[in-house]
Write a protein that holds these residues in place. Structure first.
Motif, PDB file in Angstrom:
ATOM      1  N   PRO A 117      -6.878   0.948   2.525  1.00  0.00           N
ATOM      2  CA  PRO A 117      -6.417   0.519   1.571  1.00  0.00           C
ATOM      3  C   PRO A 117      -6.558  -0.700   0.935  1.00  0.00           C
ATOM      4  N   SER A 118      -6.829  -2.040   2.363  1.00  0.00           N
ATOM      5  CA  SER A 118      -7.033  -3.260   2.140  1.00  0.00           C
ATOM      6  C   SER A 118      -8.312  -3.495   0.696  1.00  0.00           C
ATOM      7  N   HIS A 161       1.063  -1.244  -0.262  1.00  0.00           N
ATOM      8  CA  HIS A 161       0.114   0.085  -0.348  1.00  0.00           C
ATOM      9  C   HIS A 161       0.740   1.358  -0.305  1.00  0.00           C
ATOM     10  N   LYS A 213      -0.638   4.201  -1.827  1.00  0.00           N
ATOM     11  CA  LYS A 213      -1.766   5.051  -1.928  1.00  0.00           C
ATOM     12  C   LYS A 213      -2.504   6.007  -1.359  1.00  0.00           C
TER      13      LYS A 213
END
Length: 125
Positions: free
Chosen positions: A88-89, A64, A67
């Protein structure tokens, strides 16, 4: 001459309010360390304030890095910012409240969804 003075006064007020707004924004900008030792950067992209993940110690979360994990931050006073926090996941978005400490060295994040709350404090690097 009278109109010129009014125009100059109006222009001065407008410029000073713009400078004041920029100073409020600048206080939150920069690199921050989260409780789990992730380094984030709060940046301004055009007129929007965003949060980008720079690095983390957790191997599974390194994908991530780079991001955006926050967007649309705005303030209505000197210490509180509202915006969207992005997981972000899974790219789910949550409303967040960021409160900047008086000395500008810590930032408290509060996310509320349903009956649950999440609080975390970040330290300025």
């Amino acid at each position: 001459m009278k109109h010129f003075k009014i125009w100059v006064l109006t222009l001065s007020v407008m410029l000073s309010s713009q400078i004041f707004a920029q100073n409020k924004t600048e206080a939150i900008l920069g690199k921050w360390l989260t409780e789990d030792y992730t380094i984030l950067e709060i940046i301004q992209i055009d007129k929007s304030i965003c949060i980008k993940q720079l690095s983390t110690n957790k191997e599974k979360n390194k994908i991530h890095n780079g991001k955006l994990i926050g967007k649309g931050l705005f303030t209505s006073n000197k210490t509180e910012y509202n915006g969207t926090v992005i997981d972000p996941s899974n790219s789910k978005e949550y409303k967040g409240l960021f409160t900047l400490s008086a000395d500008g060295k810590s930032l408290n994040l509060k996310i509320k969804w349903g009956f649950l709350n999440f609080n975390e404090t970040w330290e300025k690097l």
